[in-house]
Design a protein around this motif. Structure first.
Motif, mmCIF file in Angstrom:
data_model
loop_
_atom_site.group_PDB
_atom_site.id
_atom_site.type_symbol
_atom_site.label_atom_id
_atom_site.label_comp_id
_atom_site.label_asym_id
_atom_site.label_seq_id
_atom_site.Cartn_x
_atom_site.Cartn_y
_atom_site.Cartn_z
ATOM 1 N N ILE A 67 0.864 -1.189 0.000
ATOM 2 C CA ILE A 67 0.000 0.000 0.000
ATOM 3 C C ILE A 67 0.891 1.227 0.000
ATOM 4 C CG2 ILE A 67 -1.816 1.265 1.205
ATOM 5 C CD1 ILE A 67 -2.673 -1.397 2.471
ATOM 6 N N ARG A 69 1.194 5.429 -0.634
ATOM 7 C CA ARG A 69 0.418 6.668 -0.660
ATOM 8 C C ARG A 69 0.626 7.454 -1.945
ATOM 9 N NH1 ARG A 69 2.234 8.916 5.133
ATOM 10 N NH2 ARG A 69 4.203 8.165 4.293
ATOM 11 N N ARG A 97 -1.212 -1.365 -4.355
ATOM 12 C CA ARG A 97 -2.233 -0.322 -4.291
ATOM 13 C C ARG A 97 -1.515 1.013 -4.172
ATOM 14 N NH1 ARG A 97 -7.782 -1.800 -4.649
ATOM 15 N NH2 ARG A 97 -8.067 -3.866 -3.757
ATOM 16 N N THR A 98 -1.640 1.880 -5.170
ATOM 17 C CA THR A 98 -0.976 3.186 -5.146
ATOM 18 C C THR A 98 -2.013 4.296 -5.074
ATOM 19 O OG1 THR A 98 -0.917 3.208 -7.566
ATOM 20 C CG2 THR A 98 1.042 2.378 -6.428
ATOM 21 N N THR A 100 -3.008 6.051 -2.434
ATOM 22 C CA THR A 100 -3.925 5.771 -1.330
ATOM 23 C C THR A 100 -3.804 6.806 -0.210
ATOM 24 O OG1 THR A 100 -2.369 4.412 -0.058
ATOM 25 C CG2 THR A 100 -3.638 3.303 -1.786
ATOM 26 N N SER A 117 -8.281 4.692 1.620
ATOM 27 C CA SER A 117 -9.117 5.106 0.497
ATOM 28 C C SER A 117 -8.261 5.160 -0.751
ATOM 29 C CB SER A 117 -9.769 6.467 0.764
ATOM 30 O OG SER A 117 -8.783 7.467 0.935
ATOM 31 N N GLN A 118 -8.902 4.791 -1.863
ATOM 32 C CA GLN A 118 -8.221 4.796 -3.161
ATOM 33 C C GLN A 118 -9.263 5.117 -4.230
ATOM 34 O OE1 GLN A 118 -6.905 1.011 -4.779
ATOM 35 N NE2 GLN A 118 -5.028 1.942 -5.557
#
Length: 199
Positions: A67, A69, A97-98, A100, A117-118
């Motif tokens: 994850i 940010r 997951r980028t 975020t 959140s994304q």
């Protein structure tokens, strides 16, 4: 002594979400002391340390989720390097997951969870363990540097010139406490440079 070298290193930065400390997490230090591997892990961060550990765990068959940010992995490197790394991670089954925004963490029946959140959606991921790799901070907070005439930046990083000399002529600094990068090979060279210049 006639001269001093400050080499107090760095420490893990404060977690950006307060309940992460209560949930518990591994760091790049404690991860190397594990006696068994978690079946799954969430890696918080997308810098050099984060991606190195993500691949390390994934290659030991730990289900790995990264994850980040920022909009991409290894933001301090070129876009094409980040794209190549993302493609390699996809080939190895690492979920990335980028872009975020971290919300909170919690202990769950299934292990530990991180909510973020994304793209306007709130997502919760659960794993056996969390690896916190969102940066390190200079370990200078207890030194009272100003009493010795040594200036530091707002984040505690000691200011040095090209000779590793601080604002106090007889005091030098090397390694993570003065940056600019927390890399052992740079720290070694800085230490050698400081010794060469103070003799």
């Amino acid at each position: 002594a006639g001269h001093f070298i400050i080499a107090t290193g760095s420490k893990v930065s404060q977690p950006p979400i307060p309940d992460l400390a209560e949930t518990g997490f591994l760091t790049s230090d404690s991860a190397l002391s594990l006696t068994s591997l978690p079946a799954s892990i969430i890696v918080l961060g997308g810098g050099a340390i984060a991606v190195e550990f993500a691949q390390f765990f994934a290659r030991f068959d730990t289900a790995t989720t990264v994850i980040q940010r920022s909009p991409r992995l290894i933001k301090e490197f070129d876009d094409d390097a980040a794209d190549a790394l993302a493609a390699a991670f996809a080939d190895e089954g690492i979920t990335v997951r980028t872009g975020t925004s971290l919300k909170h963490a919690a202990k769950t029946d299934g292990g530990k969870s991180v909510t973020f959140s994304q793209a306007g959606e709130e997502i919760t991921v659960t794993a056996d363990e969390i690896l916190f790799a969102l940066g390190r901070s200079p370990n200078t907070g207890s030194l009272d540097l100003q009493l010795a005439g040594v200036e530091a930046e707002a984040n505690g990083r000691i200011k040095t010139n090209e000779y590793q000399q601080t604002t106090a002529d007889h005091i030098y600094a090397a390694g993570d406490c003065c940056g600019p990068h927390e890399i052992v090979h740079i720290a070694i060279q800085q230490g050698e440079l400081a010794v060469k210049n103070l003799t």
